[in-house]
Design a protein around this motif. Sequence first.
Motif, short mmCIF file in Angstrom:
data_model
loop_
_atom_site.label_atom_id
_atom_site.label_comp_id
_atom_site.label_asym_id
_atom_site.label_seq_id
_atom_site.Cartn_x
_atom_site.Cartn_y
_atom_site.Cartn_z
N TYR A 248 61.48 85.20 45.96
CA TYR A 248 59.64 85.85 45.64
C TYR A 248 60.45 86.57 44.78
O TYR A 248 59.38 86.17 43.82
CB TYR A 248 59.63 86.82 46.45
N ARG A 249 61.56 87.23 44.79
CA ARG A 249 61.77 87.46 42.97
C ARG A 249 61.48 86.86 41.86
O ARG A 249 60.77 86.70 41.27
CB ARG A 249 62.82 89.26 43.39
N ALA A 250 62.56 85.94 41.74
CA ALA A 250 62.17 84.40 40.65
C ALA A 250 61.48 84.35 41.27
O ALA A 250 61.05 83.61 39.72
CB ALA A 250 63.35 82.99 41.49
N PHE A 251 60.09 83.69 41.78
CA PHE A 251 59.18 83.53 41.52
C PHE A 251 57.95 84.23 40.92
O PHE A 251 57.83 83.43 39.64
CB PHE A 251 58.05 83.59 43.02
N VAL A 252 58.20 85.81 40.57
CA VAL A 252 58.02 86.38 40.04
C VAL A 252 57.87 86.06 38.49
O VAL A 252 57.32 87.13 37.84
CB VAL A 252 57.29 87.74 41.01
N GLU A 253 58.43 86.53 39.11
CA GLU A 253 59.40 86.89 37.11
C GLU A 253 59.72 85.25 36.67
O GLU A 253 60.78 85.37 35.38
CB GLU A 253 61.48 87.78 37.53
N LYS A 254 59.35 84.11 37.12
CA LYS A 254 59.21 82.93 36.37
C LYS A 254 60.65 82.74 36.12
O LYS A 254 61.01 82.30 34.64
CB LYS A 254 58.52 82.98 35.62
N ARG A 255 61.87 82.20 36.48
CA ARG A 255 62.74 82.14 36.90
C ARG A 255 63.37 81.28 37.98
O ARG A 255 62.85 81.60 39.14
CB ARG A 255 63.74 82.73 36.29
N ARG A 256 64.73 80.63 37.77
CA ARG A 256 65.13 80.11 39.36
C ARG A 256 66.28 81.06 39.91
O ARG A 256 66.49 82.24 39.61
CB ARG A 256 66.42 79.24 38.81
N PRO A 257 66.25 80.70 41.07
CA PRO A 257 65.97 81.81 41.84
C PRO A 257 68.60 81.95 42.29
O PRO A 257 68.92 80.30 41.67
CB PRO A 257 65.85 81.45 42.99
N VAL A 258 68.45 83.32 41.80
CA VAL A 258 70.11 82.90 41.95
C VAL A 258 70.81 82.55 43.85
O VAL A 258 70.02 84.85 43.60
CB VAL A 258 70.98 83.76 41.16
N TRP A 259 71.03 81.96 44.04
CA TRP A 259 71.74 82.55 45.91
C TRP A 259 73.37 82.81 45.97
O TRP A 259 74.08 81.89 44.85
CB TRP A 259 70.86 81.07 46.66
N GLY A 260 73.08 83.47 46.86
CA GLY A 260 74.49 83.80 46.86
C GLY A 260 74.91 83.42 48.18
O GLY A 260 74.98 82.01 48.93
N ASP A 261 76.66 83.19 48.04
CA ASP A 261 77.10 82.51 49.55
C ASP A 261 77.92 83.63 50.43
O ASP A 261 78.41 84.10 50.76
CB ASP A 261 78.28 81.85 49.01
N VAL A 262 76.16 83.31 51.33
CA VAL A 262 75.93 84.37 52.62
C VAL A 262 76.66 83.94 54.00
O VAL A 262 76.62 82.52 54.16
CB VAL A 262 74.82 85.17 52.21
N ASP A 263 77.77 84.62 54.29
CA ASP A 263 77.83 84.19 55.52
C ASP A 263 76.75 84.25 56.64
O ASP A 263 76.38 85.63 57.04
CB ASP A 263 78.92 85.11 56.41
N VAL A 264 76.20 83.53 57.42
CA VAL A 264 75.09 83.58 58.50
C VAL A 264 76.00 83.27 60.11
O VAL A 264 75.02 83.16 60.64
CB VAL A 264 73.69 83.16 58.21
N ARG A 265 76.49 82.87 60.08
CA ARG A 265 77.38 83.29 61.55
C ARG A 265 77.34 83.44 62.13
O ARG A 265 76.91 83.41 63.89
CB ARG A 265 79.03 82.29 61.12
N ASN A 266 77.32 84.99 62.39
CA ASN A 266 76.65 86.18 63.37
C ASN A 266 75.23 85.95 63.12
O ASN A 266 75.09 86.93 64.47
CB ASN A 266 77.34 87.40 62.89
N LEU A 267 74.42 85.68 62.89
CA LEU A 267 73.12 85.29 63.14
C LEU A 267 72.44 84.34 64.18
O LEU A 267 72.53 83.26 63.48
CB LEU A 267 71.98 85.31 61.67
N ALA A 268 72.76 85.06 65.69
CA ALA A 268 72.94 83.86 66.84
C ALA A 268 72.08 83.69 66.92
O ALA A 268 70.46 84.62 66.65
CB ALA A 268 74.19 84.06 67.31
#
Length: 268
Positions: A248-268
């Motif tokens: 959302y922030r990237a869309f509003v700021e008219k830039r490409r999003p910068v994604w992190g390398d997030v571990d989501v294995r605990n989100l079962a």
Amino acid sequence: MTRVRHTTDDQVMTIVLDGPDSMNSLTPAVIAGLDTALDEAEQDHGLRAVVVTGAGERAFSVGMDIDFLESCFADPQRTFLPFLRSYHAVLRRIEQLGVPVIARVNGLARAGGFELILACDFVITADEARVGDIHLEFGMPPGAGSSQRAPRKLGDQRAKALMLTPTWLRGPELVQWGVALASAPRAELDDEVGRLLAMLRGRSRPGLAITKRLLNSVHTMTLEEGLRYEREMFSRLHEEVDEVAEGYRAFVEKRRPVWGDVDVRNLA
């Protein structure tokens, strides 16, 4: 004998069944190699996709190694059944991996090779490839999940036609039957796989992982259960993952999003 090698480059891990002389057949060592590669894939939060393929142009995988199969029939309880349990576990890991897994079907795939294809999220096949179940050619039912995955992916009658009769499918037919997403001449197979990878690179790792998990849940949940699970995962993602508002922030700021390398294995 087949060995498994894997490399990672530009957010993509490529896993190769490397045994062209045996047509990339399956043994306990191959299952262990796949397990090792999947261990690394789970821990590499920079990945956005995994590609599984066979070495050479003749075969993706013809299933169980013929010499190993002889020992399986000699001692089913101590050899055959443990192998099938370990193969089941690897195929479930592929289905549950937090990034899409693409089968690059470069040639012949049958029996256990067909079952590996069915566990992948996407299938990109060479036009020249031939895929079949063939268990009944040996008077046996499948043992690594095709009786359950094929009807879910192909529908009831097509799954039965493929598994109860000696039917083989070429690349374009695999697309028509719903086994594959796309088919291309073998010389253009890597370009076709590359087009799909280009659409997966640079995406949100949590977004990929959670969306894949939600899509897979349709096979085990009722509609009401699935809708409730979607709401739950949407809520938890916003509560537990910092980068979730980056798009959302990237869309509003008219830039490409910068994604992190997030571990989501605990989100079962």
